[in-house]
Design a protein around this motif. Structure first.
Motif, PDB file in Angstrom:
ATOM      1  N   ASP A 142       0.860  -1.179   0.000  1.00  0.00           N
ATOM      2  CA  ASP A 142       0.000   0.000   0.000  1.00  0.00           C
ATOM      3  C   ASP A 142       0.896   1.229   0.000  1.00  0.00           C
ATOM      4  OD1 ASP A 142       0.757   0.508   2.777  1.00  0.00           O
ATOM      5  OD2 ASP A 142      -0.657  -1.072   3.300  1.00  0.00           O
ATOM      6  N   PHE A 143       0.278   2.416  -0.010  1.00  0.00           N
ATOM      7  CA  PHE A 143       1.024   3.664  -0.130  1.00  0.00           C
ATOM      8  C   PHE A 143       1.768   4.021   1.158  1.00  0.00           C
ATOM      9  CE2 PHE A 143       1.310   8.254  -1.483  1.00  0.00           C
ATOM     10  CZ  PHE A 143       1.815   8.018  -2.752  1.00  0.00           C
ATOM     11  N   ASP A 144       1.440   3.349   2.270  1.00  0.00           N
ATOM     12  CA  ASP A 144       2.084   3.641   3.550  1.00  0.00           C
ATOM     13  C   ASP A 144       3.361   2.852   3.768  1.00  0.00           C
ATOM     14  OD1 ASP A 144       0.117   5.442   4.234  1.00  0.00           O
ATOM     15  OD2 ASP A 144      -1.014   4.026   5.462  1.00  0.00           O
ATOM     16  N   ASN A 145       3.566   1.811   3.006  1.00  0.00           N
ATOM     17  CA  ASN A 145       4.714   0.928   3.215  1.00  0.00           C
ATOM     18  C   ASN A 145       5.323   0.601   1.860  1.00  0.00           C
ATOM     19  OD1 ASN A 145       4.380   0.094   6.269  1.00  0.00           O
ATOM     20  ND2 ASN A 145       2.340  -0.032   5.348  1.00  0.00           N
ATOM     21  N   LEU A 146       6.468   1.195   1.587  1.00  0.00           N
ATOM     22  CA  LEU A 146       7.050   1.108   0.254  1.00  0.00           C
ATOM     23  C   LEU A 146       8.528   0.753   0.311  1.00  0.00           C
ATOM     24  CD1 LEU A 146       5.521   4.387  -1.258  1.00  0.00           C
ATOM     25  CD2 LEU A 146       4.705   2.046  -1.625  1.00  0.00           C
ATOM     26  N   ARG A 147       8.970   0.083  -0.735  1.00  0.00           N
ATOM     27  CA  ARG A 147      10.388  -0.124  -0.970  1.00  0.00           C
ATOM     28  C   ARG A 147      10.770   0.686  -2.207  1.00  0.00           C
ATOM     29  NH1 ARG A 147      13.510  -5.608  -3.050  1.00  0.00           N
ATOM     30  NH2 ARG A 147      15.645  -4.774  -2.849  1.00  0.00           N
ATOM     31  N   MET A 148      11.900   1.374  -2.143  1.00  0.00           N
ATOM     32  CA  MET A 148      12.331   2.246  -3.233  1.00  0.00           C
ATOM     33  C   MET A 148      13.747   1.862  -3.663  1.00  0.00           C
ATOM     34  SD  MET A 148      12.504   6.404  -3.239  1.00  0.00           S
ATOM     35  CE  MET A 148      13.595   6.444  -1.813  1.00  0.00           C
ATOM     36  N   THR A 149      13.909   1.613  -4.960  1.00  0.00           N
ATOM     37  CA  THR A 149      15.216   1.235  -5.485  1.00  0.00           C
ATOM     38  C   THR A 149      15.524   2.029  -6.743  1.00  0.00           C
ATOM     39  OG1 THR A 149      14.307  -0.561  -6.850  1.00  0.00           O
ATOM     40  CG2 THR A 149      14.991  -1.121  -4.599  1.00  0.00           C
ATOM     41  N   ALA A 150      16.821   2.264  -6.949  1.00  0.00           N
ATOM     42  CA  ALA A 150      17.313   2.855  -8.198  1.00  0.00           C
ATOM     43  C   ALA A 150      18.776   2.472  -8.349  1.00  0.00           C
ATOM     44  CB  ALA A 150      17.154   4.373  -8.210  1.00  0.00           C
ATOM     45  N   THR A 151      19.207   2.350  -9.599  1.00  0.00           N
ATOM     46  CA  THR A 151      20.591   2.013  -9.893  1.00  0.00           C
ATOM     47  C   THR A 151      21.121   2.949 -10.965  1.00  0.00           C
ATOM     48  OG1 THR A 151      19.901   0.409 -11.573  1.00  0.00           O
ATOM     49  CG2 THR A 151      20.274  -0.433  -9.342  1.00  0.00           C
ATOM     50  N   ALA A 152      22.436   3.173 -10.914  1.00  0.00           N
ATOM     51  CA  ALA A 152      23.128   4.017 -11.890  1.00  0.00           C
ATOM     52  C   ALA A 152      24.568   3.529 -11.977  1.00  0.00           C
ATOM     53  CB  ALA A 152      23.082   5.481 -11.461  1.00  0.00           C
ATOM     54  N   LEU A 161      10.333   2.665   3.257  1.00  0.00           N
ATOM     55  CA  LEU A 161       9.602   3.830   3.711  1.00  0.00           C
ATOM     56  C   LEU A 161       8.357   3.392   4.473  1.00  0.00           C
ATOM     57  CD1 LEU A 161      10.436   4.562   0.370  1.00  0.00           C
ATOM     58  CD2 LEU A 161      10.078   6.788   1.433  1.00  0.00           C
ATOM     59  N   THR A 162       8.115   4.073   5.592  1.00  0.00           N
ATOM     60  CA  THR A 162       6.929   3.800   6.399  1.00  0.00           C
ATOM     61  C   THR A 162       6.268   5.118   6.757  1.00  0.00           C
ATOM     62  OG1 THR A 162       7.994   1.841   7.348  1.00  0.00           O
ATOM     63  CG2 THR A 162       6.047   2.703   8.471  1.00  0.00           C
ATOM     64  N   ALA A 163       4.996   5.279   6.397  1.00  0.00           N
ATOM     65  CA  ALA A 163       4.273   6.509   6.703  1.00  0.00           C
ATOM     66  C   ALA A 163       4.019   6.606   8.204  1.00  0.00           C
ATOM     67  CB  ALA A 163       2.962   6.559   5.937  1.00  0.00           C
ATOM     68  N   GLN A 164       4.339   7.786   8.771  1.00  0.00           N
ATOM     69  CA  GLN A 164       4.163   8.026  10.198  1.00  0.00           C
ATOM     70  C   GLN A 164       3.131   9.120  10.458  1.00  0.00           C
ATOM     71  OE1 GLN A 164       8.304   8.883  10.952  1.00  0.00           O
ATOM     72  NE2 GLN A 164       8.786   6.733  11.351  1.00  0.00           N
ATOM     73  N   GLY A 165       2.361   9.463   9.443  1.00  0.00           N
ATOM     74  CA  GLY A 165       1.317  10.472   9.548  1.00  0.00           C
ATOM     75  C   GLY A 165       0.427  10.382   8.317  1.00  0.00           C
ATOM     76  N   PRO A 166      -0.581  11.248   8.229  1.00  0.00           N
ATOM     77  CA  PRO A 166      -1.556  11.148   7.146  1.00  0.00           C
ATOM     78  C   PRO A 166      -1.110  11.865   5.882  1.00  0.00           C
ATOM     79  CG  PRO A 166      -2.176  12.911   8.614  1.00  0.00           C
ATOM     80  CD  PRO A 166      -0.951  12.271   9.226  1.00  0.00           C
ATOM     81  N   LEU A 167      -1.833  11.617   4.786  1.00  0.00           N
ATOM     82  CA  LEU A 167      -1.697  12.431   3.591  1.00  0.00           C
ATOM     83  C   LEU A 167      -2.138  13.858   3.908  1.00  0.00           C
ATOM     84  CD1 LEU A 167      -3.306  10.098   0.896  1.00  0.00           C
ATOM     85  CD2 LEU A 167      -0.864  10.362   1.386  1.00  0.00           C
ATOM     86  N   VAL A 168      -1.539  14.831   3.210  1.00  0.00           N
ATOM     87  CA  VAL A 168      -1.960  16.225   3.368  1.00  0.00           C
ATOM     88  C   VAL A 168      -2.288  16.790   1.984  1.00  0.00           C
ATOM     89  CG1 VAL A 168      -0.549  16.516   5.429  1.00  0.00           C
ATOM     90  CG2 VAL A 168       0.371  17.197   3.215  1.00  0.00           C
ATOM     91  N   PHE A 169      -3.202  17.759   1.974  1.00  0.00           N
ATOM     92  CA  PHE A 169      -3.723  18.310   0.729  1.00  0.00           C
ATOM     93  C   PHE A 169      -3.453  19.812   0.692  1.00  0.00           C
ATOM     94  CE2 PHE A 169      -5.831  14.443   1.731  1.00  0.00           C
ATOM     95  CZ  PHE A 169      -5.962  13.792   0.516  1.00  0.00           C
ATOM     96  N   HIS A 170      -2.900  20.274  -0.425  1.00  0.00           N
ATOM     97  CA  HIS A 170      -2.461  21.655  -0.541  1.00  0.00           C
ATOM     98  C   HIS A 170      -3.535  22.518  -1.198  1.00  0.00           C
ATOM     99  CE1 HIS A 170       1.517  20.418   0.726  1.00  0.00           C
ATOM    100  NE2 HIS A 170       1.464  19.439  -0.160  1.00  0.00           N
TER     101      HIS A 170
END
Length: 345
Positions: A142-152, A161-170
């Motif tokens: 889900d959007f609260d628990n993600l793995r992020m990878t990149a190579t170069a 990544l683990t969300a520790q608060g809510p989404l915010v709207f601008h």
């Protein structure tokens, strides 16, 4: 289709994209445009919106190693469209571009990927969430628990990544106005990710931890024709977070907006003029004059800070060049953040 024709099919549209700020200030033609009131549908809106011309999944992170050294990290996937809608195969009008970067006090590593939509090389799905281009991924259950990878060739990273608060709207509940003429985008963020993982740099592997901020935005004409670039700040200030931007206009005037984000995720939007950002330090970055030190003020919140680049040479030498890097914050508040500046090329 041979290699040369593949490259032309991908790169020629991006060359045109780069010449006009992705068409961000041009007429919307047959594309959809954001409307008030903004209405979001999750998890579907974490995914793509092919009827709009431009969209991004934009993550930056402020990191430290065990010795306290500062690092910055960027993972961005951009989608732009030649026409509204999506079809399978090489006739897809959707183009994808990925940027990844790592910034240290002494170096700035950057790489880019380009892809045509419709062939599986790049894309986003909402549930379970996955954004990818080639072997780069931002994905999880889900959007609260993600793995992020990149190579170069000269760096890589693997982060959790683990969300520790809510989404915010601008802006107005996610409807973010960008000009006096009323151009706007849909804009929300997840500014509360905790992040940890491994940076792989030429000197070796470095375990790091920190905080990350992910922006989601889509539109078809978010700028007016007289706007030439922007200066965007995401600042973590201890007692709260501040997103603010300054859009530069021909003639020297500016359009600004900001969002104050309380620790519990409660937001307060600020209209044009309430947020102030003025250059303090100008750096020669590859022959360009780029402001890398700023005086930032939000008087309503008592914010009067100096924002300084950790590495002033954080130039993104990509198809669409810009400056992007981590910053330190001092003055009325202390903290770390990120700064993005376009239109200085």
């Amino acid at each position: 289709m041979n290699v040369k024709s593949v490259l032309l099919a991908v790169l020629i549209p991006f060359a045109a994209y780069a010449q006009g700020f992705a068409g961000l200030g041009t007429a919307t033609q047959d594309f959809a445009t954001p409307q008030r009131p903004a209405e979001f549908d999750f998890p579907a809106d974490h995914g793509p919106h092919p009827d709009y011309r431009i969209e991004w999944w934009y993550l930056t992170a402020n990191l430290k190693d065990e010795d306290g050294t500062d690092y910055g990290l960027q993972w961005t996937l951009f989608r732009t469209a030649l026409a509204a809608g999506e079809v399978d195969g090489w006739t897809s009008p959707q183009l994808w571009m990925g940027h990844a970067a790592v910034t240290t006090p002494d170096a700035h590593y950057v790489t880019e990927r380009l892809a045509r939509g419709g062939i599986g090389q790049a894309g986003v799905q909402a549930d379970p969430f996955e954004a990818w281009i080639d072997d780069w991924q931002l994905a999880g259950p889900d959007f609260d628990n993600l793995r992020m990878t990149a190579t170069a060739p000269d760096f890589a990273y693997d982060m959790q990544l683990t969300a520790q608060g809510p989404l915010v709207f601008h802006g107005d509940a996610g409807y973010s106005v960008k000009s006096a003429q009323g151009q706007a985008s849909y804009y929300y963020s997840q500014p509360f990710y905790g992040i940890e993982g491994m940076l792989s740099l030429p000197g070796g592997d470095i375990p790091v931890t920190g905080q990350a901020w992910l922006d989601r935005e889509w539109s078809s004409q978010p700028l007016s024709e007289d706007q030439t670039g922007w200066d965007w700040f995401s600042l973590s200030l201890g007692e709260g977070k501040l997103m603010g931007f300054r859009l530069r206009q021909t003639g020297g005037s500016h359009y600004t907006a900001a969002t104050w984000i309380a620790p519990d995720g409660t937001t307060t939007p600020y209209p044009d003029g309430a947020f102030q950002a003025d250059p303090l330090t100008v750096t020669d970055v590859g022959g360009r004059d780029v402001p890398t030190g700023w005086a930032v003020r939000l008087p309503d919140r008592g914010v009067e800070v100096e924002v300084q680049a950790i590495n002033p040479q954080s130039w993104m030498s990509t198809s669409i060049p810009y400056w992007e890097g981590p910053v330190t914050i001092s003055g009325s508040h202390q903290g770390r953040g990120y700064l993005e500046m376009t239109g200085y090329d």
